[in-house]
Design an enzyme around this catalytic site. Structure first.
Site, PDB file in Angstrom:
ATOM      1  N   SER A  96       0.854  -1.197   0.000  1.00  0.00           N
ATOM      2  CA  SER A  96       0.000   0.000   0.000  1.00  0.00           C
ATOM      3  C   SER A  96       0.890   1.247   0.000  1.00  0.00           C
ATOM      4  O   SER A  96       1.740   1.390  -0.863  1.00  0.00           O
ATOM      5  CB  SER A  96      -0.951  -0.072   1.207  1.00  0.00           C
ATOM      6  OG  SER A  96      -1.787   1.042   1.314  1.00  0.00           O
ATOM      7  N   HIS A  97       0.667   2.119   0.964  1.00  0.00           N
ATOM      8  CA  HIS A  97       1.476   3.346   1.033  1.00  0.00           C
ATOM      9  C   HIS A  97       2.958   3.033   1.215  1.00  0.00           C
ATOM     10  O   HIS A  97       3.819   3.801   0.759  1.00  0.00           O
ATOM     11  CB  HIS A  97       1.001   4.242   2.168  1.00  0.00           C
ATOM     12  CG  HIS A  97      -0.316   4.874   1.933  1.00  0.00           C
ATOM     13  ND1 HIS A  97      -0.902   5.706   2.849  1.00  0.00           N
ATOM     14  CD2 HIS A  97      -1.178   4.825   0.885  1.00  0.00           C
ATOM     15  CE1 HIS A  97      -2.066   6.131   2.387  1.00  0.00           C
ATOM     16  NE2 HIS A  97      -2.260   5.598   1.189  1.00  0.00           N
TER      17      HIS A  97
END
Length: 103
Positions: A96-97
Site C-alpha cells: 500500500s502506502h
C-alpha cells in the site's frame, strides 16, 4: 536482509502476516520492519479485530496537498536514514502506502 515498509493504517504485526503469506518469514530472512510516521486511531477495514494497534500510515491524505507532499518527504527521509543507519538491505518490501514510499 529485507526492509519491510508497512502499509496504510497498519503496523509491523500486519506486515509480518502479509510476508508470511508470501512465505517470507523471520526464520528464513532478517527482516527490519518500519511503519509510517502518522499514527492512525483505526486500522484498515480488512484487519479490524485481527491485530491490536497502534496503527500507522506514511501519507497524510487529509485532502490538503501541502500535507501530502510534506508527509512524502518526511517518509522518504526516514527510510533513507534507516537504510544509512541499519543497512545494507538486499531488498525492500512495501505494501500500500509503503509500496509508494519504497518506489
Amino acid at each position: 536482509r529485507i526492509l519491510a515498509l508497512c502499509g496504510a493504517k497498519s503496523n509491523s504485526e500486519i506486515t509480518k502476516l502479509q510476508l508470511e503469506n508470501l512465505r517470507i518469514t523471520e526464520e528464513k530472512y532478517d527482516i527490519f520492519y518500519l511503519h509510517g510516521l502518522i499514527e492512525d486511531v483505526d486500522p484498515a477495514p480488512d484487519v479490524v479485530g485481527i491485530v491490536r494497534g497502534p496503527f500507522y500510515s506514511w501519507l497524510d491524505v487529509s485532502g490538503k496537498g501541502e500535507n501530502l507532499n510534506e508527509s512524502i518527504l518526511r517518509s522518504i527521509s526516514l527510510v533513507m536514514r534507516v537504510v544509512e543507519d541499519y543497512g545494507p538491505f538486499d531488498g525492500i518490501y512495501g505494501f500500500s502506502h509503503g509500496g509508494v514510499i519504497a518506489s
